[in-house]
Design a protein around this motif. Structure first.
Motif, PDB file in Angstrom:
ATOM      1  N   PRO A 284      45.070  50.643  -0.280  1.00  0.00           N
ATOM      2  CA  PRO A 284      45.231  50.679   1.058  1.00  0.00           C
ATOM      3  C   PRO A 284      45.604  52.281   1.627  1.00  0.00           C
ATOM      4  CG  PRO A 284      47.176  50.005  -0.057  1.00  0.00           C
ATOM      5  CD  PRO A 284      45.937  49.999  -1.161  1.00  0.00           C
ATOM      6  N   ASP A 285      45.681  53.160   0.691  1.00  0.00           N
ATOM      7  CA  ASP A 285      45.920  54.614   1.061  1.00  0.00           C
ATOM      8  C   ASP A 285      44.731  55.134   1.301  1.00  0.00           C
ATOM      9  OD1 ASP A 285      48.744  54.070   0.456  1.00  0.00           O
ATOM     10  OD2 ASP A 285      48.758  54.696  -1.390  1.00  0.00           O
ATOM     11  N   ARG A 286      43.752  54.682   0.798  1.00  0.00           N
ATOM     12  CA  ARG A 286      42.293  55.395   0.952  1.00  0.00           C
ATOM     13  C   ARG A 286      42.167  55.678   2.363  1.00  0.00           C
ATOM     14  NH1 ARG A 286      36.743  53.272  -1.652  1.00  0.00           N
ATOM     15  NH2 ARG A 286      35.478  55.376  -0.965  1.00  0.00           N
ATOM     16  N   LEU A 287      41.496  57.019   2.567  1.00  0.00           N
ATOM     17  CA  LEU A 287      41.142  57.437   4.129  1.00  0.00           C
ATOM     18  C   LEU A 287      39.946  56.820   4.363  1.00  0.00           C
ATOM     19  CD1 LEU A 287      41.698  61.379   3.863  1.00  0.00           C
ATOM     20  CD2 LEU A 287      43.039  59.713   4.711  1.00  0.00           C
ATOM     21  N   LYS A 288      39.920  56.243   5.832  1.00  0.00           N
ATOM     22  CA  LYS A 288      38.643  55.639   6.191  1.00  0.00           C
ATOM     23  C   LYS A 288      38.018  56.252   7.507  1.00  0.00           C
ATOM     24  CE  LYS A 288      39.835  50.688   4.668  1.00  0.00           C
ATOM     25  NZ  LYS A 288      41.360  50.900   4.463  1.00  0.00           N
ATOM     26  N   THR A 289      38.685  57.250   8.036  1.00  0.00           N
ATOM     27  CA  THR A 289      38.099  58.344   9.088  1.00  0.00           C
ATOM     28  C   THR A 289      38.508  59.622   8.760  1.00  0.00           C
ATOM     29  OG1 THR A 289      39.949  57.927  10.405  1.00  0.00           O
ATOM     30  CG2 THR A 289      38.561  56.187  10.654  1.00  0.00           C
ATOM     31  N   PRO A 290      38.005  60.389   9.227  1.00  0.00           N
ATOM     32  CA  PRO A 290      38.130  62.015   9.164  1.00  0.00           C
ATOM     33  C   PRO A 290      39.487  62.048   9.763  1.00  0.00           C
ATOM     34  CG  PRO A 290      35.975  61.645  10.202  1.00  0.00           C
ATOM     35  CD  PRO A 290      36.611  60.391  10.130  1.00  0.00           C
ATOM     36  N   LEU A 291      40.489  63.174   9.274  1.00  0.00           N
ATOM     37  CA  LEU A 291      41.729  63.448  10.155  1.00  0.00           C
ATOM     38  C   LEU A 291      41.666  64.903  10.748  1.00  0.00           C
ATOM     39  CD1 LEU A 291      44.126  62.181   7.318  1.00  0.00           C
ATOM     40  CD2 LEU A 291      43.446  60.889   9.302  1.00  0.00           C
ATOM     41  N   ILE A 292      41.863  65.253  11.924  1.00  0.00           N
ATOM     42  CA  ILE A 292      42.141  66.611  12.315  1.00  0.00           C
ATOM     43  C   ILE A 292      43.749  66.762  12.552  1.00  0.00           C
ATOM     44  CG2 ILE A 292      41.301  68.025  14.340  1.00  0.00           C
ATOM     45  CD1 ILE A 292      38.933  66.338  14.551  1.00  0.00           C
ATOM     46  N   ARG A 293      44.024  67.842  12.227  1.00  0.00           N
ATOM     47  CA  ARG A 293      45.336  68.333  12.431  1.00  0.00           C
ATOM     48  C   ARG A 293      45.488  69.073  13.922  1.00  0.00           C
ATOM     49  NH1 ARG A 293      48.721  69.292   8.496  1.00  0.00           N
ATOM     50  NH2 ARG A 293      47.212  69.709   6.858  1.00  0.00           N
ATOM     51  N   VAL A 297      50.004  67.935  13.150  1.00  0.00           N
ATOM     52  CA  VAL A 297      49.975  66.495  12.551  1.00  0.00           C
ATOM     53  C   VAL A 297      48.731  66.064  12.470  1.00  0.00           C
ATOM     54  CG1 VAL A 297      50.634  64.031  13.016  1.00  0.00           C
ATOM     55  CG2 VAL A 297      52.184  65.926  13.974  1.00  0.00           C
ATOM     56  N   LEU A 298      48.302  65.378  11.155  1.00  0.00           N
ATOM     57  CA  LEU A 298      47.133  64.892  10.969  1.00  0.00           C
ATOM     58  C   LEU A 298      46.939  63.609  11.683  1.00  0.00           C
ATOM     59  CD1 LEU A 298      46.584  65.631   7.190  1.00  0.00           C
ATOM     60  CD2 LEU A 298      45.362  66.548   9.000  1.00  0.00           C
ATOM     61  N   VAL A 299      45.563  63.438  12.704  1.00  0.00           N
ATOM     62  CA  VAL A 299      45.480  62.217  13.409  1.00  0.00           C
ATOM     63  C   VAL A 299      44.116  61.843  13.092  1.00  0.00           C
ATOM     64  CG1 VAL A 299      47.071  62.767  15.193  1.00  0.00           C
ATOM     65  CG2 VAL A 299      44.774  63.835  15.366  1.00  0.00           C
ATOM     66  N   GLU A 300      43.839  60.524  13.141  1.00  0.00           N
ATOM     67  CA  GLU A 300      42.507  59.812  12.868  1.00  0.00           C
ATOM     68  C   GLU A 300      41.308  60.575  13.834  1.00  0.00           C
ATOM     69  OE1 GLU A 300      42.632  55.923  12.393  1.00  0.00           O
ATOM     70  OE2 GLU A 300      43.698  55.900  10.729  1.00  0.00           O
ATOM     71  N   ALA A 301      40.263  60.583  13.366  1.00  0.00           N
ATOM     72  CA  ALA A 301      39.251  61.153  14.422  1.00  0.00           C
ATOM     73  C   ALA A 301      38.126  60.547  14.059  1.00  0.00           C
ATOM     74  CB  ALA A 301      38.984  62.936  14.389  1.00  0.00           C
ATOM     75  N   SER A 302      36.951  60.427  15.031  1.00  0.00           N
ATOM     76  CA  SER A 302      35.428  60.149  14.747  1.00  0.00           C
ATOM     77  C   SER A 302      34.913  61.000  14.184  1.00  0.00           C
ATOM     78  CB  SER A 302      34.751  59.697  16.176  1.00  0.00           C
ATOM     79  OG  SER A 302      34.699  60.862  16.765  1.00  0.00           O
ATOM     80  N   TRP A 303      33.860  60.838  13.249  1.00  0.00           N
ATOM     81  CA  TRP A 303      33.025  61.742  12.398  1.00  0.00           C
ATOM     82  C   TRP A 303      32.513  62.943  13.587  1.00  0.00           C
ATOM     83  CZ3 TRP A 303      32.947  63.340   7.929  1.00  0.00           C
ATOM     84  CH2 TRP A 303      33.456  62.278   7.004  1.00  0.00           C
TER      85      TRP A 303
END
Ligand code: SF4
Ligand code: SF4
Ligand code: SF4
Length: 361
Positions: A284-293, A297-303
């Motif tokens: 469940p810890d696996r990243l599923k989307t890119p993250l942008i700081r 703070v790292l936040v989920e982002a689209s490709w």
């Protein structure tokens, strides 16, 4: 099948000496040094055997591969072919002896097939089925081992061990570790690590791969599905550049086991990462989307957003400091093609030769 030729030390000629013999009335010529069980296999005759395993030296422990050689019963895995030898593999006499040997092996075996992880792919179960052995004639004393091994990867149930020795040989001859061996004597003989401590080794799992019974199985697959319900998917190991071939055993949408076929480039052998390091797939810890700081703070982002940010930042750095202010580090977990494209991107796209690879770290 390729039969390994036996070339005596100091032999001057490159020609491989051969031997002609008869097996079940069929003539065959094989390289000198071939054992009878392999000579028979080259004729399409399968002699049942539980201890013999390709690429391991001969043990001659299970006696199941008994055949008649010139009228005398002998084990075919440890008998080297001789000129003019006459071998019978399936006479009523031999089949009777073989049945008794399997009966004796089963006389000291738990009847756990209903709940055993190996059921359906167990070589001993197959032989019991073939020879119709429901209740052993020779049933007697049973070995009861309460201790379970606390290691993280391999379930060791020594009550199901038939002392074939495959695990000991593969650990020594293939892996070069020698983490396990025969201990004690006679009826008390068992396979274990030194002083019966918990297994503490490389956890390559080669011993699991060669064990003919349910004595050694991977803990990750316990209770997660019968073999008939498992889909097998061929792939390449993602961990390093060796590129070992993997067969993923998938139950539902979960990978529960990894094996490798003997006919592959890695001859079926794997390391601990390839064999047991697959739990990350369902983590469940696996990243599923890119993250942008953003603001620390790292936040989920689209490709699209992530690639746009990378392009903007690289472009800005290049403009302000020049292309050599940028370096690229690639990975052994990528394919050759991906690594080629990456260095091409750095050289032709960014304009720098600052490219390196994690395998040199
Ligand atoms: S090891 Fe084989 S024979 Fe023994 S209980 Fe398991 S499936 Fe049955
Ligand atoms: S996992 Fe590998 S190193 Fe450990 S006992 Fe089995 S063959 Fe030997
Ligand atoms: S643990 Fe498996 S491979 Fe090792 S001796 Fe026992 S049955 Fe054979």
């Amino acid at each position: 099948m390729i039969l390994k030729p036996h070339i005596p030390t100091g032999h001057a000629s490159t020609a491989v000496p051969t031997v002609a013999l008869t097996i079940d009335g069929k003539q065959v010529t094989v390289p000198s040094g071939t054992v009878v069980v392999d000579a028979a296999r080259s004729l399409g005759i399968t002699i049942p055997v539980l201890c013999h395993f390709p690429k391991l030296t001969t043990t001659g422990a299970c006696r199941v591969c008994i055949v008649e050689v010139n009228g005398t019963p002998t084990t075919s895995c440890s008998t080297i072919v001789e000129e003019g030898m006459e071998v019978i593999t399936n006479s009523p006499y031999i089949e009777g002896l073989r049945r008794d040997i399997i009966d004796l092996i089963l006389s000291d075996h738990p009847y756990d097939c209903m709940v055993c992880e190996k059921a359906g792919s167990c070589e001993l179960q197959e032989l019991a089925y073939k020879y119709g052995i429901r209740t052993p004639v020779f049933s007697g004393e049973r070995r009861i081992y309460k201790k379970r091994d606390g290691n993280p990867f391999i379930e060791r149930d020594m009550e199901k061990c038939i002392l074939c020795g495959r695990c000991v040989k593969v650990c020594d001859e293939v892996q070069g570790v020698g983490a396990i061996d025969y201990a004690y004597r006679g009826f008390g003989t068992k396979i274990c690590p030194p002083f019966e401590r918990d297994l503490d080794c490389e956890f390559c799992g080669q011993c699991v791969a060669v064990c003919p019974t349910g004595a050694l199985v991977g803990k990750s697959s316990l209770g997660k599905g019968r073999q008939r319900d498992i889909k097998q998917v061929e792939t390449i190991c993602p961990y390093c550049g060796c590129g070992c071939n993997l067969t993923l055993h998938v139950s539902g949408d979960e990978v529960i086991r990894v094996t490798s076929d003997q006919q592959t480039i890695n001859e079926g052998w794997l390391c601990v990462k390839g064999r047991f390091g697959f739990n990350f797939i369902n983590s469940p810890d696996r990243l599923k989307t890119p993250l942008i700081r953003k603001n620390g703070v790292l936040v989920e982002a689209s490709w699209e957003e992530a690639l746009g940010t990378i392009a903007d930042r690289l472009g800005a750095i290049k403009k302000q400091h020049g292309p050599d202010a940028i370096g690229g580090l690639s990975s052994a977990r990528c394919t050759n093609e991906e690594n080629y494209l990456f260095q091409k991107f750095m050289r032709a796209g960014i304009g720098t030769n600052n490219v390196d690879h994690c395998a040199r770290l």
